[in-house]
Design an enzyme around this catalytic site. Structure first.
Site, PDB file in Angstrom:
ATOM      1  N   HIS A 101      -2.169  12.382   1.907  1.00 38.77           N
ATOM      2  CA  HIS A 101      -2.043  10.963   2.670  1.00 38.77           C
ATOM      3  C   HIS A 101      -1.358  10.266   1.491  1.00 38.77           C
ATOM      4  CE1 HIS A 101      -3.206   6.966   4.132  1.00 38.77           C
ATOM      5  NE2 HIS A 101      -2.481   7.419   4.978  1.00 38.77           N
TER       6      HIS A 101
ATOM      7  N   CYS B 194       8.003 -10.787  -6.708  1.00 41.34           N
ATOM      8  CA  CYS B 194       7.205  -9.470  -6.396  1.00 41.34           C
ATOM      9  C   CYS B 194       7.211  -8.349  -7.564  1.00 41.34           C
ATOM     10  CB  CYS B 194       7.672  -9.000  -4.920  1.00 41.34           C
ATOM     11  SG  CYS B 194       6.835  -7.378  -4.611  1.00 41.34           S
TER      12      CYS B 194
END
Lengths: 574, 574
Positions: A130, A276
């Site tokens: 995942h 960011c």
């Protein structure tokens, strides 16, 4: 310029209308979804999963940043043996399971089962693959729908294809009916309106940057154009019932209303650039795909912020020198939360928080107006010089602690690693959480791939430069011969024609510098690579190339910035 | 190891003996040469030159760092038309000048004349070519001897050759006799004894570094091996009559004896690495020759320092919050001085000086013993995280001011520039004085050019890493395939087998980290280039290559460090 005016007017009259609605929490401990239907979701979820394991896994829960990795998996899915796709077809041969039976499979030991639209899936083997890591376990034993509503990246065909490979049965009709009775609404339905010029990296949660070509048109970025970086749905907070809780100090918790923040503490204004950690990630992706939103060079913006100093609020809450003996960090919790109720969170070192010169604000204004919903209305932390991720929006709680925030975003994200470290070998404990960011610069004009006219003989290059930790940018060098020679750019700290802001005190240069230089078009060149690199006042420099700073999360991408422009020869001399 | 033991014993019993002699100044304003013969020199010099122009030029006076440039000039001199060398030969055709006549030529307008061993030289045209810049004007109208005694770099044949080109006459016998009556002693004659293992870059003033191969054998560098960076002769200071003057604060000057410093203020100890701005300059010289001492990779060392906090002394001297309204810098003056009486000086930002967390010390101990003469006996400033040049030795005066130190070393040296800036275009005002240094690392073993045995299959690589501003080194990467892949090194903050020091608080990591990693010898390789690069906790990284950070003074050389070793094949398998 017309575009810019439109943006400015949107800032002024646009988003604020959407902020004042619904009832916000009035006590610290109850950070509820402001939309009642979402609340229902959350509660049902809590019932299904129970609180015991939820707590243990809270730290693993991540935001998004998985768009790209799903791209990778999509690729794999496409390449997979197409025979296996037959397994997608609903067949009556699948056994029927009750919800009770499904709920027994909530761990790697017992197997990890989930349901989706009436199908039952044993995804035990998929857990290790995942892209979002172990957080998939949060869905174990229950329906995927509320999670996929939160992380919209899953709503793609190839994700369904992957899921179909793991089908083991059907949910009983009775239990499916119960599930469907729980109204599943879109937690992003009340996100604010955004300016259409923004380049969207992810819609849910909303992550977008302004076009690079307009980023440096204004020294102060208009709020509507300021890059948006949300990890979760935008919470709707009622400013009248908003309360900020300050905990962990001698004398117990202090609760402050928005009015308290505005009236009981001096109002400070700073101009600070936020960036960011993933800014310029796209360049790392060109070296080798990384996990994260594919930011260009504009996940950085500059604004003026006003609010109370965190230092003043901590002092009012009982901070005194003795606290420094045990306190090491100040943790922040946002009011934005996921389906399990886990809020966005992070922390900063206490010396940054309490220092006079740290200039950390509990900001309630951005560019002279109330914070827009996307930027943390009604109150956010502004930690100047520090990575965006620590500038927690929709601030609900402040905790003075001996420990860092245990949130996913502090512990298992926003850290830098060696290029050789991959997802199999990474030990997140081995690297410090990103706080101050390194020196950065980029070229905003001309754009990569633009045309320049040979007849002009020269080209004007523009961009931004900024460094973390209050380190002032002191020089930007630009080269058009692959770094053999360099020209020094003109720096400015205000819009052209405006009065220059006075130099900040040492260590408090929070705002970017814009720069410009005119470079010659070398004779004979058909293409021109333009490179920029900046230097801060600790004489830190940017590294030459991307590959040696590549890291699996694609953060801290600050190599020399390069754009290539085409030189158009004069075809007609008339 | 035997070598190291010898060094340690020298530290303990060696240099201290030479420190206690002569009479030191007892008031701030009178920093006299401690050697009376030097004092004579200075006074005669003052008489000759007069104080009016001396004051104006004081800021131009530089230390050394000119060794290399003399190399360049030597080259030019060798290439020059050899016919001109005839001019060296003394001829009776030269006119005779009186000292009075010579003294009239002290400016570019009137001509710049000097005398040397009875010859009179018109060096007006040479002034612009002087590697040391305008400071040559200090000698105008008088004898060169006292200056060349101070800057021993001049005592080379090719320098005499250059001078000979400018001969215009002979000094009158009477005036020559007067000149020779002034005893010209060597101001370096009382410099302390040094360890013979040091690699000397310049003898007068003394500048030397330890051999790189032993630099990281100890976490704490023994004082005798600690790199030496002197700008002027080592002053001999009597600790009993030593006085430190603190000026510029409300309430007037404060004068402190060594005993005051030791008894009236708490004693603090920090471990801090000092690095010369010119460390690794040799690598810049390989790109293009720069002006400065040709330091290798060992102009950096780590010691424990004890003393009073500068903050405490400033508070005792009257520093209070109101001072912050106008004060911006704290200036330091050394007791080391040149022939004109100009002392070594520099300054640091006041926030570093007064901050609790700045940890600036007025150190009187190094590695648990009184400061050695070469390291500033009896008191020096230790400004941790800041370039060596601000860590003023033999500290005589502290001045709180609105302005930076106006010394040459603050204003016109120790600054970084773009690679394209040369001595014709440089504007020293355009760059900030170096304070915090950028991230740095280097390989100390194996040495460049060393042999490694193929049969060993791997090689252990060792080195140091450090960053300025208290930023902690968090990772060192090592590559043996030209940067394609990287291995992460083990870091340590103590000697092997010793207990690890606790992590420093954020922003206060003053000491280096030593590191080690074992890398494979790639099959087939006859040579192996080993590269290291470090990362600090602001995620600043080192640039890939030297050329793009090259600068005319050769400072701030912090590109990836590379050593090449030869692989010895197994010739015999017995």
């Amino acid at each position: 310029m017309l575009l810019l005016r439109r943006c400015l007017s949107l800032t002024r009259f646009g988003p604020l209308n959407t902020q004042r609605s619904q009832v916000a929490p009035t006590v610290c401990a109850a950070h509820l979804w402001s939309s009642s239907s979402s609340s229902d979701d959350q509660r049902s979820n809590q019932r299904t999963h129970g609180p015991s394991w939820r707590h243990g896994l809270a730290g693993l829960l991540a935001g998004t940043g998985a768009v790209l990795v799903y791209g990778l998996h999509k690729h794999k899915a496409e390449q997979a043996d197409t025979n296996r796709l037959e397994a997608i077809e609903p067949t009556s041969s699948h056994p029927i399971f009750s919800q009770e039976e499904v709920t027994k499979h909530r761990s790697l030991e017992d197997g990890v089962w989930v349901t989706y639209k009436g199908g039952v899936y044993d995804i035990t083997e998929f857990v290790a693959m995942h892209p979002g890591g172990n957080k998939i376990l949060l869905a174990a034993g229950g329906p995927l729908e509320p999670f996929w509503a939160l992380y919209a990246v899953h709503n793609q065909e190839h994700v369904l294809e992957i899921l179909s490979e793991y089908k083991v049965g059907e949910l009983s009709a009775e239990d499916l009916k119960k599930q469907q009775a729980v109204k599943s609404s879109d937690p992003y339905s009340s996100d604010p309106e955004r300016h259409p010029v923004l380049r969207i990296n992810s819609l849910k949660p909303f992550n977008a940057e302004p076009p690079a070509e307009i980023l440096t048109d204004n020294y102060i970025t208009p709020s509507a154009l300021f890059f948006k970086r949300n990890h979760l749905p935008v919470p709707q907070v009622d400013p009248d019932s908003y309360r900020l809780c300050v905990e962990g100090l001698p004398g117990g918790a202090l609760t402050l209303s928005l009015e308290d923040l505005k009236t009981k503490f001096p109002k400070h204004t700073i101009t600070a650039t936020l960036q960011c950690a993933g800014n310029r990630r796209a360049e790392m992706n060109k070296v080798k795909l990384v996990k994260g939103l594919n930011w260009g060079i504009a996940a950085i913006s500059n604004a003026s912020w006003s609010g109370a100093k965190l230092r003043d609020v901590l002092l009012a809450a009982g901070y005194e020198p003795d606290v420094a003996k045990w306190a090491r960090h100040v943790q922040f919790e946002g009011l934005d939360k996921d389906v399990t109720g886990t809020t966005y969170g992070s922390s900063i070192p206490i010396n940054k928080a309490v220092s006079e010169e740290g200039d950390v604000l509990l900001a309630y204004e951005m560019n002279g107006e109330a914070l827009p919903a996307d930027h943390g209305f009604p109150v956010r932390v502004v930690v100047p010089g520090t990575v965006g991720a620590r500038n927690v929006k929709w601030l609900g709680k402040i905790v003075v602690s001996g420990e860092e925030s245990n949130s996913h975003w502090q512990q298992n994200d926003y850290k830098g690693f060696s290029p050789g470290t991959d997802w199999d070998t990474v030990d997140f404990k081995s690297a410090p959480a990103v706080q101050e960011l390194p020196i950065q610069s980029a070229i905003t004009a001309p754009a990569d791939g633009a045309m320049v006219d040979r007849s002009e003989e020269e080209v004007t290059v523009q961009g931004y430069a900024w460094s973390g930790g209050g380190r002032e940018v002191v020089r930007v060098d630009v080269s058009v011969d692959l770094g053999k020679t360099w020209q020094v750019a003109q720096l400015r700290t205000s819009d052209k024609g405006q009065e220059r802001e006075p130099s900040p005190p040492p260590g408090r240069a929070w705002a970017w510098k814009l720069w410009e230089v005119t470079v010659p078009i070398p004779p004979g060149a058909k293409e021109l690579e333009i490179i920029c690199k900046a230097v801060d006042n600790s004489y830190n420099v940017q590294p030459d190339t991307v590959a040696p700073i590549w890291n699996l999360r694609g953060v801290l991408s600050n190599a020399w910035h390069r754009v290539t422009v085409k030189v158009r020869e004069d075809e007609d001399e008339e």
